[in-house]
Design an enzyme around this catalytic site. Structure first.
Site, mmCIF file in Angstrom:
data_model
loop_
_atom_site.group_PDB
_atom_site.id
_atom_site.type_symbol
_atom_site.label_atom_id
_atom_site.label_comp_id
_atom_site.label_asym_id
_atom_site.label_seq_id
_atom_site.Cartn_x
_atom_site.Cartn_y
_atom_site.Cartn_z
ATOM 1 N N HIS A 276 -1.338 6.934 -1.274
ATOM 2 C CA HIS A 276 -0.052 6.228 -1.297
ATOM 3 C C HIS A 276 -0.279 4.709 -1.374
ATOM 4 O O HIS A 276 0.351 4.027 -2.186
ATOM 5 C CB HIS A 276 0.751 6.600 -0.043
ATOM 6 C CG HIS A 276 1.971 5.757 0.181
ATOM 7 N ND1 HIS A 276 3.237 6.167 -0.182
ATOM 8 C CD2 HIS A 276 2.119 4.525 0.722
ATOM 9 C CE1 HIS A 276 4.099 5.209 0.131
ATOM 10 N NE2 HIS A 276 3.459 4.212 0.694
ATOM 11 N N GLU A 277 -1.207 4.210 -0.564
ATOM 12 C CA GLU A 277 -1.476 2.762 -0.572
ATOM 13 C C GLU A 277 -2.074 2.316 -1.907
ATOM 14 O O GLU A 277 -1.733 1.242 -2.419
ATOM 15 C CB GLU A 277 -2.401 2.375 0.584
ATOM 16 C CG GLU A 277 -1.824 2.620 1.983
ATOM 17 C CD GLU A 277 -0.471 1.970 2.204
ATOM 18 O OE1 GLU A 277 -0.210 0.903 1.629
ATOM 19 O OE2 GLU A 277 0.353 2.543 2.952
ATOM 20 N N HIS A 280 0.611 1.714 -4.341
ATOM 21 C CA HIS A 280 1.221 0.380 -4.274
ATOM 22 C C HIS A 280 0.420 -0.615 -5.113
ATOM 23 O O HIS A 280 0.980 -1.483 -5.775
ATOM 24 C CB HIS A 280 1.259 -0.128 -2.824
ATOM 25 C CG HIS A 280 2.391 0.443 -2.022
ATOM 26 N ND1 HIS A 280 3.691 0.396 -2.432
ATOM 27 C CD2 HIS A 280 2.407 1.078 -0.819
ATOM 28 C CE1 HIS A 280 4.470 0.970 -1.521
ATOM 29 N NE2 HIS A 280 3.716 1.402 -0.536
ATOM 30 N N GLU A 354 8.348 2.628 -2.484
ATOM 31 C CA GLU A 354 7.797 3.685 -1.636
ATOM 32 C C GLU A 354 7.810 5.028 -2.381
ATOM 33 O O GLU A 354 6.846 5.777 -2.316
ATOM 34 C CB GLU A 354 8.581 3.791 -0.326
ATOM 35 C CG GLU A 354 8.380 2.606 0.608
ATOM 36 C CD GLU A 354 6.917 2.322 0.894
ATOM 37 O OE1 GLU A 354 6.144 3.269 1.112
ATOM 38 O OE2 GLU A 354 6.530 1.138 0.864
ATOM 39 N N ASP A 358 4.596 7.190 -3.288
ATOM 40 C CA ASP A 358 4.555 8.615 -2.924
ATOM 41 C C ASP A 358 4.256 9.473 -4.155
ATOM 42 O O ASP A 358 3.436 10.390 -4.104
ATOM 43 C CB ASP A 358 5.894 9.067 -2.319
ATOM 44 C CG ASP A 358 6.032 8.639 -0.855
ATOM 45 O OD1 ASP A 358 5.041 8.131 -0.288
ATOM 46 O OD2 ASP A 358 7.119 8.837 -0.285
HETATM 47 ZN ZN LIG Z 1 4.228 2.340 1.241
#
Ligand SMILES: [Zn+2]
Length: 410
Positions: A276-277, A280, A354, A358
């Protein structure tokens, strides 16, 4: 317009802002006992659910009392010409414009810190303690406080002095110089925050050898991310709550995992959080946030330049002589409806990002481990699983757990 009218506009903005905020808190609290959505049924067992209900309600009550108290205090400060008094006090201590500004904000900050420190203390050592979250010692609490103050005096004071100096040298064009400086400063901070500021408060260590590192390496290799950019931070010295974040860019990028996260989650769940990071990073969210905040700063400073030397604003706060600091205070309130809106827009983008992160994790690693990690993290922080839609729209920088799980299951 008369200064009295302007004064009442300022008061109206404060009142409306407060009422909207309290209304949102209230409707959100009315949904505390809503039935938990089916797909989140496995988050809490009976005992943890009850505990989360108590935690939500206690926080709600406490923050309601505090916000009403601080709202009344703010109103009193405006009605009894508090800013004019502090302005006079600062002027009696120095003749230098820069020093007067520094003293003025120093007194305001000191005053608000004296009021907010007991609140933070109660929150940490009474509420968080009661629910088993707090790991901060009283000594650490006060050391943090002092470090925070030193940082504020050096960085905040230095920047403020520089901006007032720009204003003295260039008049209303100060906003351009300030903007350029702030842009460079925020790029510098995005790059060096982890190596300059974080170490003042926490230890960051590279990931230790072992199963977790092997698994993370496997994943990192697959998607082409350099693993020596992953650090573990000792969040456990303050709280049991877990977190992970992505920061910096270029050579200075890094992913930071809390040691509490590593303790709480299984290996594949941690890989999912890492995925997930990385999402980003791959979707360039840090760059987007930095560029938009620089543009927003420019817009705000440009508007400020029209108000900063206003006689009317000064008179509205019962001050006879306009000054940078009084202009800044009055502008701060007048600008707050606009900053509410820009805040909403930033939250909207943040929630969108987000979902994107995801989806990245789902695509390159899998939805199931991310779902179970999100559920565990919600459980361990006693999260509210049934927030009100309007509250989420206004305040949430992340989608709700329900929204994220639904989107991951799609
Ligand atoms: Zn996040």
């Amino acid at each position: 317009m008369t200064s009295q009218n302007l004064f009442y506009i300022i008061i109206s903005i404060l009142v409306i802002d407060f009422l909207i905020d309290k209304y949102l808190d209230f409707i959100n609290a009315k949904h505390f006992d809503d039935e938990i959505p089916k797909i989140l049924n496995d988050v809490y067992d009976e005992e943890a659910y009850l505990k989360s209900q108590h935690y939500k309600k206690e926080n709600f009550k406490f923050s309601s009392v505090i916000s009403i108290f601080s709202f009344l205090l703010t109103l009193a400060f405006f009605f009894f010409d508090g800013f004019a008094y502090v302005d006079q006090l600062a002027r009696s201590l120095s003749n230098d414009t820069i020093l007067i500004t520094l003293i003025f904000f120093g007194i305001i900050m000191l005053g608000s810190d004296i009021l907010t420190t007991p609140i933070a203390y109660y929150q940490t050592f009474v509420i968080e303690e009661k629910y088993g979250f707090n790991k901060t010692s009283k000594k650490l609490f006060f050391i943090d406080k002092i470090k925070g103050w030193l940082l504020l005096i050096i960085l905040g004071g230095g920047i403020l002095a520089l901006i007032v100096w720009f204003y003295q040298q260039t008049g209303n064009n100060f906003w351009i110089y300030t903007w350029v400086f702030m842009a460079i400063f925020s790029i510098f901070m995005t790059m060096f925050y982890s190596s300059l500021i974080v170490p003042l408060f926490n230890k960051q260590t590279p990931l230790e050898d072992g199963e977790l590192k092997t698994e993370l390496e496997k994943f990192a290799k697959k998607i082409g991310f350099n693993l020596d950019k992953i650090f573990v931070i000792d969040g456990s010295k303050r709280s049991t709550k877990a977190n992970a974040y992505f920061t910096g860019f270029g050579k200075k990028k890094r992913i930071v995992l809390y040691d509490t996260l590593i303790n709480d989650l299984e290996t594949d769940e941690i890989v999912a959080v890492l995925a997930h990071e990385v999402g980003h990073y791959k979707k360039k969210h840090v760059v987007f946030n930095m560029v938009s905040s620089i543009l927003l700063t420019g817009f705000t400073l440009y508007l400020l330049s029209f108000f900063i030397d206003s006689q009317l604003l000064a008179n509205a706060l019962s001050v006879s002589e306009p000054s940078f600091h009084i202009g800044l205070i009055a502008f701060g309130v007048l600008y707050s409806p606009i900053s509410e809106i820009t805040g909403l827009i930033m939250n909207y983008f943040s929630r969108k990002f987000e979902y994107q992160a995801d989806n990245y994790a789902k695509q390159y690693f899998g939805a199931a481990p991310l779902i179970s990690s999100l559920k565990k993290l919600s459980k361990n922080s006693l999260s509210n699983l049934t927030p009100h839609k309007a509250y989420v729209f206004m305040h949430y920088s992340h989608p709700t757990l329900l929204q994220r799980v639904e989107s991951l299951l799609k």
